[in-house]
Design an enzyme around this catalytic site. Structure first.
Site, PDB file in Angstrom:
ATOM      1  CG  HIS A  15      -1.929   1.063   1.266  1.00  0.00           C
ATOM      2  ND1 HIS A  15      -3.098   0.984   2.003  1.00  0.00           N
ATOM      3  CD2 HIS A  15      -1.966   2.286   0.688  1.00  0.00           C
ATOM      4  CE1 HIS A  15      -3.787   2.112   1.866  1.00  0.00           C
ATOM      5  NE2 HIS A  15      -3.111   2.917   1.070  1.00  0.00           N
ATOM      6  CD  GLU A 198      -7.638   6.660   4.319  1.00  0.00           C
ATOM      7  OE1 GLU A 198      -8.174   6.628   3.189  1.00  0.00           O
ATOM      8  OE2 GLU A 198      -6.562   7.255   4.551  1.00  0.00           O
TER       9      GLU A 198
HETATM   10  N1  ADE Z   1      -4.546   8.721  -2.117  1.00  0.00           N
HETATM   11  C1  ADE Z   1      -3.322   8.857  -1.583  1.00  0.00           C
HETATM   12  N2  ADE Z   1      -3.349   8.548  -0.277  1.00  0.00           N
HETATM   13  C2  ADE Z   1      -4.624   8.187   0.023  1.00  0.00           C
HETATM   14  C3  ADE Z   1      -5.277   7.754   1.191  1.00  0.00           C
HETATM   15  N3  ADE Z   1      -4.653   7.613   2.365  1.00  0.00           N
HETATM   16  N4  ADE Z   1      -6.599   7.482   1.115  1.00  0.00           N
HETATM   17  C4  ADE Z   1      -7.261   7.623  -0.034  1.00  0.00           C
HETATM   18  N5  ADE Z   1      -6.683   8.023  -1.165  1.00  0.00           N
HETATM   19  C5  ADE Z   1      -5.375   8.299  -1.147  1.00  0.00           C
HETATM   20 ZN    ZN Z   2      -3.746   4.737   0.389  1.00  0.00          ZN
END
Ligand code: ADE
Ligand code: ZN
Length: 340
Positions: A15, A198
């Protein structure tokens, strides 16, 4: 036993947004080279902006800064510098996200992006035995048509890619919007992953699995709000690519001590540790391992399990995974890690 060195622990990074490795110094170098004005007076002024209140506040700066990336050489240089930092922190396999819609919108050809990143990956494979691949992320806060258009361009270069993902602003943009795009990508033989949980709810994680048939979930920390989902993730061995320093910096969690990673690990979920956008969040992957280890009191054996999870969840050929798992065993033996 002395503290084992978590930087030298062999690991896979699953990631990592290549645009999120753009350090302030390189941003200014590229701005000069390409004659693109940056809305910051100096490297220090840019670095002083890295104080985020949520995902969107970070994305605003992330998209503004990546504006300096214009040529194939820019993408190659960015990726070379990332791979140097990553290998210094134990990365032996890197699956790299990129956001082509953001670059194509300002006239950068799709081929320049994949060829630049691909050239740096090929050099690392040749010179350092680091393996990896490219995952094209669709911007979920852009239209489905825009995602379909970039996928059409990508399918001409499908051999340059290993998979597709879904990123950018999460809340209000559920995975199901992109069902047809992912169907088409999977039909072309690409792997599927998606950011979910997230900032968004646990139901987005279920949707990414059910509707997009995502094989891994990026972040996924809000799974802890749904105990049945946690059980499902553990039973089905679905990996979460967790990014602890990112979660703290974007205030998805109050601090590392309160991070759900420990609860997810204890529930048997295949958790991995990754860096997300290391230039912005105060550390690369080894720094994430060390910070988590300090805050959550990981044992060396637990750190080793996290590294094993990353290799097992990678989209790498089986012989490569077996070789990397042997490297992890070698690290444990050398560090005197008790294997029980
Ligand atoms: N693009 C880059 N970093 C990201 C993140 N943490 N969450 C969603 N999109 C992203
Ligand atoms: Zn990400």
């Amino acid at each position: 036993m002395t503290e084992p060195d978590l930087f030298s622990l062999p690991k896979a990074e699953l990631h990592l947004h290549i645009e999120g490795t753009l350090e302030p110094g390189l941003a200014f170098e590229l701005a000069d080279r390409n004659r693109i004005p940056l809305p910051f007076e100096s490297v220090d002024h840019l670095a002083s902006q890295y104080d985020f209140t949520n995902l969107q506040s970070f994305l605003d700066l992330y998209y503004a800064t990546m504006n300096v990336l214009r040529t194939e050489d820019d993408f190659a240089e960015l990726t070379r510098r990332y791979l140097k930092r990553a290998t210094e922190q134990g990365v032996r396999h890197a699956e790299i996200f990129f956001d082509p819609q953001a670059h194509v919108a300002r006239g950068v050809p799709f081929e320049a992006i994949v060829d630049g990143i691909g050239a740096a990956l090929a050099e690392a494979a040749r010179d350092q035995d680091v393996s990896g691949g490219l995952i094209l992320c669709f911007l979920r806060d852009h239209s489905v048509d825009s995602a379909q258009n970039i996928l059409t361009a990508a399918l001409d270069r499908v051999d340059s890619l290993i998979g597709v993902g879904l990123d950018s602003a999460e809340v209000g943009y559920p995975p199901s919007l992109f069902a047809a795009v992912f169907d088409r990508a999977r039909a072309a033989g690409l792997h599927a992953v998606a950011h979910a949980g997230e900032e968004g709810p646990a139901s987005y994680i279920s949707q990414a699995l059910d509707v997009l048939q995502a094989e891994r979930i990026d972040h996924g920390i809000r799974a802890v709000d749904d105990p049945r989902l946690v059980e499902f993730l553990a039973e089905e061995e679905i990996a979460l690519t967790v990014c602890p320093l990112s979660n703290v910096r974007l205030r998805a969690v109050p601090d590392l001590a309160a991070h759900p990673l420990r609860a997810l690990m204890d529930a048997g979920v295949r958790v991995t540790i990754n860096s997300d956008d290391p230039a912005y969040f105060g550390g690369y992957i080894g720094d994430n391992f060390v910070a988590v280890s300090d805050a959550l009191g990981l044992t060396a054996l637990e750190a080793m399990r996290l590294a094993q999870n990353s290799v097992e969840a990678a989209f790498a050929p089986l012989d490569r995974k077996v070789a990397l798992l042997h490297e992890i065993d070698g690290w444990a033996k050398q560090a005197g890690v008790p294997l029980t």
